[in-house]
Design a protein around this motif. Sequence first.
Motif, PDB file in Angstrom:
ATOM      1  N   ASP A  26       0.713  -1.109   0.066  1.00 35.08           N
ATOM      2  CA  ASP A  26      -0.123  -0.035  -0.008  1.00 35.08           C
ATOM      3  C   ASP A  26       0.862   1.158  -0.084  1.00 35.08           C
ATOM      4  N   GLU A  27       1.997   1.253   0.776  1.00 25.64           N
ATOM      5  CA  GLU A  27       2.832   2.472   0.854  1.00 25.64           C
ATOM      6  C   GLU A  27       3.503   2.731  -0.572  1.00 25.64           C
ATOM      7  N   LEU A  28       3.978   1.481  -1.109  1.00 27.92           N
ATOM      8  CA  LEU A  28       4.422   1.629  -2.583  1.00 27.92           C
ATOM      9  C   LEU A  28       3.593   2.488  -3.499  1.00 27.92           C
ATOM     10  N   LEU A  29       2.343   1.733  -3.413  1.00 28.66           N
ATOM     11  CA  LEU A  29       1.290   2.342  -4.433  1.00 28.66           C
ATOM     12  C   LEU A  29       0.935   3.878  -4.064  1.00 28.66           C
ATOM     13  N   LEU A  30       1.032   4.094  -2.611  1.00 24.75           N
ATOM     14  CA  LEU A  30       0.803   5.663  -2.364  1.00 24.75           C
ATOM     15  C   LEU A  30       1.846   6.311  -2.902  1.00 24.75           C
ATOM     16  N   GLY A  31       3.162   5.805  -2.805  1.00 24.01           N
ATOM     17  CA  GLY A  31       4.438   6.639  -3.406  1.00 24.01           C
ATOM     18  C   GLY A  31       4.275   6.810  -4.911  1.00 24.01           C
ATOM     19  N   ASN A  33       1.507   7.539  -6.301  1.00 20.10           N
ATOM     20  CA  ASN A  33       0.151   8.309  -6.464  1.00 20.10           C
ATOM     21  C   ASN A  33      -0.934   7.487  -6.860  1.00 20.10           C
ATOM     22  N   LEU A  34      -1.161   6.278  -6.284  1.00 17.13           N
ATOM     23  CA  LEU A  34      -1.960   5.401  -6.561  1.00 17.13           C
ATOM     24  C   LEU A  34      -2.810   5.066  -5.256  1.00 17.13           C
ATOM     25  N   THR A  35      -4.212   4.928  -5.230  1.00 17.78           N
ATOM     26  CA  THR A  35      -5.204   4.625  -4.102  1.00 17.78           C
ATOM     27  C   THR A  35      -4.901   2.815  -4.064  1.00 17.78           C
ATOM     28  N   PRO A  36      -4.561   2.429  -2.833  1.00 11.02           N
ATOM     29  CA  PRO A  36      -4.554   1.043  -2.401  1.00 11.02           C
ATOM     30  C   PRO A  36      -6.051   0.586  -2.738  1.00 11.02           C
ATOM     31  N   GLN A  37      -6.281  -0.757  -2.984  1.00 12.15           N
ATOM     32  CA  GLN A  37      -7.354  -1.376  -3.053  1.00 12.15           C
ATOM     33  C   GLN A  37      -7.271  -2.604  -2.441  1.00 12.15           C
ATOM     34  N   GLY A  38      -7.995  -2.954  -1.414  1.00  8.56           N
ATOM     35  CA  GLY A  38      -7.706  -4.216  -0.627  1.00  8.56           C
ATOM     36  C   GLY A  38      -8.244  -5.413  -1.435  1.00  8.56           C
ATOM     37  N   ARG A  39      -9.258  -5.176  -2.169  1.00 10.60           N
ATOM     38  CA  ARG A  39      -9.671  -6.401  -2.814  1.00 10.60           C
ATOM     39  C   ARG A  39      -8.820  -6.979  -3.985  1.00 10.60           C
ATOM     40  N   GLN A  40      -8.173  -5.932  -4.464  1.00 16.50           N
ATOM     41  CA  GLN A  40      -7.183  -6.314  -5.516  1.00 16.50           C
ATOM     42  C   GLN A  40      -5.952  -7.046  -4.989  1.00 16.50           C
ATOM     43  N   PHE A  41      -5.672  -6.699  -3.443  1.00 15.98           N
ATOM     44  CA  PHE A  41      -4.483  -7.358  -3.121  1.00 15.98           C
ATOM     45  C   PHE A  41      -4.842  -8.771  -3.123  1.00 15.98           C
ATOM     46  N   TRP A  42      -5.844  -8.959  -2.445  1.00 14.64           N
ATOM     47  CA  TRP A  42      -6.057 -10.486  -2.349  1.00 14.64           C
ATOM     48  C   TRP A  42      -6.436 -11.055  -3.617  1.00 14.64           C
ATOM     49  N   GLN A  43      -6.942 -10.480  -4.560  1.00 15.38           N
ATOM     50  CA  GLN A  43      -6.980 -11.232  -5.933  1.00 15.38           C
ATOM     51  C   GLN A  43      -5.603 -11.637  -6.625  1.00 15.38           C
ATOM     52  N   ASP A  71      12.670  -3.688  -9.804  1.00 15.91           N
ATOM     53  CA  ASP A  71      13.503  -3.873  -8.845  1.00 15.91           C
ATOM     54  C   ASP A  71      13.834  -2.902  -7.946  1.00 15.91           C
ATOM     55  N   LYS A  72      13.907  -1.648  -8.344  1.00 16.21           N
ATOM     56  CA  LYS A  72      13.643  -0.451  -7.348  1.00 16.21           C
ATOM     57  C   LYS A  72      12.845  -0.501  -6.237  1.00 16.21           C
ATOM     58  N   LEU A  73      11.612  -0.874  -6.855  1.00 12.05           N
ATOM     59  CA  LEU A  73      10.183  -1.101  -5.758  1.00 12.05           C
ATOM     60  C   LEU A  73      10.712  -1.879  -4.805  1.00 12.05           C
ATOM     61  N   ILE A  74      10.902  -3.102  -5.275  1.00 12.44           N
ATOM     62  CA  ILE A  74      11.258  -4.477  -4.461  1.00 12.44           C
ATOM     63  C   ILE A  74      12.182  -4.233  -3.651  1.00 12.44           C
ATOM     64  N   ALA A  75      13.285  -3.459  -3.947  1.00 12.14           N
ATOM     65  CA  ALA A  75      14.439  -3.148  -3.005  1.00 12.14           C
ATOM     66  C   ALA A  75      13.907  -2.194  -2.033  1.00 12.14           C
ATOM     67  N   LYS A  76      13.169  -1.147  -2.306  1.00 17.06           N
ATOM     68  CA  LYS A  76      12.668  -0.395  -1.367  1.00 17.06           C
ATOM     69  C   LYS A  76      11.543  -1.048  -0.356  1.00 17.06           C
ATOM     70  N   LYS A  77      10.919  -1.977  -0.905  1.00 16.90           N
ATOM     71  CA  LYS A  77      10.092  -2.901  -0.004  1.00 16.90           C
ATOM     72  C   LYS A  77      10.863  -3.659   0.876  1.00 16.90           C
ATOM     73  N   ALA A  78      12.038  -4.207   0.401  1.00 14.92           N
ATOM     74  CA  ALA A  78      12.842  -5.027   1.362  1.00 14.92           C
ATOM     75  C   ALA A  78      13.331  -4.287   2.558  1.00 14.92           C
ATOM     76  N   ILE A  79      13.807  -3.096   2.352  1.00 17.68           N
ATOM     77  CA  ILE A  79      14.225  -2.257   3.295  1.00 17.68           C
ATOM     78  C   ILE A  79      13.252  -1.957   4.491  1.00 17.68           C
ATOM     79  N   ALA A  80      12.260  -1.330   3.871  1.00 16.51           N
ATOM     80  CA  ALA A  80      10.979  -1.236   4.832  1.00 16.51           C
ATOM     81  C   ALA A  80      10.540  -2.588   5.420  1.00 16.51           C
ATOM     82  N   TYR A  81      10.767  -3.677   5.128  1.00 18.75           N
ATOM     83  CA  TYR A  81      10.310  -4.797   5.652  1.00 18.75           C
ATOM     84  C   TYR A  81      11.158  -5.245   6.678  1.00 18.75           C
TER      85      TYR A  81
END
Length: 241
Positions: A26-31, A33-43, A71-81
Amino acid sequence: MVLKAVLFDFNGVIIKDEAIHRSLIDELLLGENLTPQGRQFWQVSVGRSDRACLKELLKLRGRFVTDEYLDKLIAKKAIAYRQKLEQLEALPIYPDVVQFIEQMYNSQYKLAIVTGAIGSEVELVVKQAKIGMFFDTIVSGDEISQSKPDPEGYLLAIERLNKIYPDLHLLPSECLAIEDTFAGIEAVKAAGIQAVAIAHTYPFHMLQRRANWTVDTFADLELDRLNDFFGGAKSGDEQLA
């Protein structure tokens, strides 16, 4: 047919971190400028690799990004994780999982992790949980080209185990894999492996018709019954309830 190896999914099987992954996505999507969608996450996300998840979520919003950008998004998520886990008082490891892993190890089965999570995340958790020594190999999401439900990760795990143990001659039918999602179960069965579904992420009844066995917790997964199944070479599916 004998049981020689037990293969574990990671997120949702060993560690209860789906909520963490969802918040980070969700944080990556907000970064972006996209609104997270819970249903899409599960799908599109649960049970799949970070790369497949982000690529599909962005595609659904009309964004088509390069592999380098992913790759950049995934690396950013890994640091946040890593930062999220460091903030926790204790790792959210599922009850009984360490005891079960130790039991499988002491019973001389070969053990592997097959996951869509990137290697650095898996290594962090297994090190902190002190379970890394039990696994012969880890197949992570950054080592495969196809995410679950494709069987690539499971077939690679078998290939690696056979290289580590040349006399093992391991076949898919001699493996048991533990999964918690639909995509994971599909990957297991596509690889020709017996599937155990554990009701960590989805309710028991939603998993029951998809796997060979379904259990609520690791405490319900009885080694004697599994050995009877493999030793007896029964046909058809059976449910552990």
